[in-house]
Design a protein around this motif. Sequence first.
Motif, PDB file in Angstrom:
ATOM      1  N   SER A 174      33.913 -73.971 -16.918  1.00 58.96           N
ATOM      2  CA  SER A 174      33.634 -73.475 -18.266  1.00 58.96           C
ATOM      3  C   SER A 174      32.873 -74.526 -19.045  1.00 58.96           C
ATOM      4  O   SER A 174      33.018 -75.729 -18.814  1.00 58.96           O
ATOM      5  CB  SER A 174      34.939 -73.129 -18.987  1.00 58.96           C
ATOM      6  N   LYS A 175      32.032 -74.046 -19.973  1.00 60.92           N
ATOM      7  CA  LYS A 175      31.300 -74.983 -20.814  1.00 60.92           C
ATOM      8  C   LYS A 175      32.226 -75.754 -21.759  1.00 60.92           C
ATOM      9  O   LYS A 175      31.829 -76.771 -22.319  1.00 60.92           O
ATOM     10  CB  LYS A 175      30.259 -74.221 -21.629  1.00 60.92           C
ATOM     11  N   LEU A 176      33.453 -75.258 -21.899  1.00 60.69           N
ATOM     12  CA  LEU A 176      34.387 -75.915 -22.804  1.00 60.69           C
ATOM     13  C   LEU A 176      35.162 -77.039 -22.124  1.00 60.69           C
ATOM     14  O   LEU A 176      35.801 -77.849 -22.809  1.00 60.69           O
ATOM     15  CB  LEU A 176      35.369 -74.873 -23.366  1.00 60.69           C
TER      16      LEU A 176
ATOM     17  N   LEU B  81      32.518 -78.575 -32.645  1.00 62.30           N
ATOM     18  CA  LEU B  81      32.171 -78.773 -31.237  1.00 62.30           C
ATOM     19  C   LEU B  81      30.681 -78.569 -30.999  1.00 62.30           C
ATOM     20  O   LEU B  81      30.074 -79.253 -30.150  1.00 62.30           O
ATOM     21  CB  LEU B  81      32.986 -77.816 -30.361  1.00 62.30           C
ATOM     22  N   VAL B  82      30.089 -77.631 -31.717  1.00 64.38           N
ATOM     23  CA  VAL B  82      28.641 -77.409 -31.572  1.00 64.38           C
ATOM     24  C   VAL B  82      27.875 -78.656 -31.978  1.00 64.38           C
ATOM     25  O   VAL B  82      26.860 -79.037 -31.352  1.00 64.38           O
ATOM     26  CB  VAL B  82      28.211 -76.180 -32.400  1.00 64.38           C
ATOM     27  N   GLU B  83      28.359 -79.329 -33.049  1.00 61.66           N
ATOM     28  CA  GLU B  83      27.691 -80.560 -33.461  1.00 61.66           C
ATOM     29  C   GLU B  83      27.819 -81.652 -32.409  1.00 61.66           C
ATOM     30  O   GLU B  83      26.969 -82.547 -32.337  1.00 61.66           O
ATOM     31  CB  GLU B  83      28.282 -81.033 -34.783  1.00 61.66           C
ATOM     32  N   LEU B  84      28.884 -81.578 -31.585  1.00 64.79           N
ATOM     33  CA  LEU B  84      29.064 -82.564 -30.518  1.00 64.79           C
ATOM     34  C   LEU B  84      28.298 -82.202 -29.252  1.00 64.79           C
ATOM     35  O   LEU B  84      28.336 -82.960 -28.281  1.00 64.79           O
ATOM     36  CB  LEU B  84      30.557 -82.709 -30.187  1.00 64.79           C
ATOM     37  N   GLY B  85      27.646 -81.037 -29.245  1.00 64.47           N
ATOM     38  CA  GLY B  85      26.846 -80.651 -28.079  1.00 64.47           C
ATOM     39  C   GLY B  85      27.370 -79.453 -27.322  1.00 64.47           C
ATOM     40  O   GLY B  85      26.811 -79.094 -26.267  1.00 64.47           O
ATOM     41  N   TYR B  86      28.420 -78.813 -27.787  1.00 63.25           N
ATOM     42  CA  TYR B  86      28.970 -77.642 -27.086  1.00 63.25           C
ATOM     43  C   TYR B  86      28.006 -76.478 -27.217  1.00 63.25           C
ATOM     44  O   TYR B  86      27.532 -76.160 -28.308  1.00 63.25           O
ATOM     45  CB  TYR B  86      30.332 -77.297 -27.688  1.00 63.25           C
TER      46      TYR B  86
END
Length: 509
Positions: free
Chosen positions: A52-54, A86-91
Amino acid sequence: MGFLKVIRTWALRDKMPIREIARRTGIARNTIKKYLREGIVEPAFQTPDRPSKLDPYAAQLTGWLVSDQRKSRKERRTAKLMHADLVELGYEGSYERVAAFVREWKGERQRAYHTTDRGVFVPLVFQPGEAFQFDWSEDWAYVGGERIKLQVAHIKLSHSRAFLVRAYLLQTHEMLFDAHWHAFRVFEGVPGRGIYDNMKTAVDKVRLGKKRDVNARFTAMTSHYVFDPEFCNPAAGWEKGQVEKNVRDARHRMWQLMPAFPDLGALNDWLEERCKLLWTETAHGRLPGSIADVWEAEKPAQMPLPIMFDGFVEERKRVSPTCLINFDRTRYSVPASFANRPVSLRIYPERLVVVAEGHVICTHERIIDRSHRQPGRVIYDWRHYLAVVQRKPGALRNGAPFVEMPEPFRMLQAKILRQPGGDREMVDILSLVLHHDEQAVLCAVELALEAGVPTKTHVLNLLHRLLDGKPTDQPDVNPPAALSLSKEPEANVARYDGLRTQKGTRHAS
């Protein structure tokens, strides 16, 4: 599961060939053989582990969830905010995957709570005389014709489960000390330790683990009664579950059946008798017999009851120029000799004691008024102001403390103040209470009023007769005829003017 049952029924009970079963079901013969050979009774599906991408961010997301659990509900972040972080961290994954992770994590925490965490408890057993549990609650009752909110102390022995309920108006130190004394008096002994929550009247500061900064006066009480205090973990009421249950049970066993009472003392007497009655009516549960039976067996294991702990709280006060001290929105008078001086105020549940120079100088009945809509009250003792009116007798006419004098004194004052110098004479009569019994002075004043001679001299004469044990009601004296005057004196000052008209007579003019 129903489909597998049909296959097993055809093959094992109806002896149907596997080929026919495969034709009817459309399942391969090898699959049917596998189900019959391994004894499968329900289908099992293997979910392959898919990356998973997570996954690279799972540790970070778990840390956020753990830290948010220590915050209040209003400060916790939602799953949408966590997804944005998480998106800001690259997710690059979807929000739904983050929400599913959060739901699964919270579900595991909930299951742990109801299995091995706080949702599971260990039954406790206490030896006779080992411990008691204490707690406060709030309840309502009709006292003095008014429905008031009460602070109720609950004390329960952990072994016999004997309990006492006592009501107060406040949850202060002096109320706490008084509740312990009455509990030990009713239990006829002192257990070895007491179990409390972290109430402010006992704990000044909660430190790490079981360390506590215990209040000095509370420590003095435990030292006097010789028992060890033990404090629960914060927000862990189940550690003293017996008294917590007693708080709940008391509401339908006492407070819902309670009549009205004229004062708080009558209410507490009723509560004490009601508790003892419930001891005899309630089965212990774990041991044979009632609570009263087990309590009788527990009494020898307790320490004998010492004398009552002097459970006061002391405050330093400064007396005002009007001879008053202020406490809890009420002002109390102090003897005038201590005006503008510091004194010590000892606070008890039902009285206030003022101490100065190592001696008790006055005592007042304590007034507890929790209503802030009415102005504060002033409690006077007119005797405290006698030293002032001896120097300033004119203050007697409109002095606020002297409004509360006994009725005979006020009746005498109304008659004496009409005469010249009546202020000084009335002050001298009131000052007699400083040297003689007040009831004797009152009796002398009443006799003087009945005789119609409201004077200082007559009051002193009657007072001395009372103190000497002589009768005060002397019979009227009728003089004999030989002693009667031949000419009654006249109140005529004109004859003095005749002295001035005689010649050769020296006179003042």
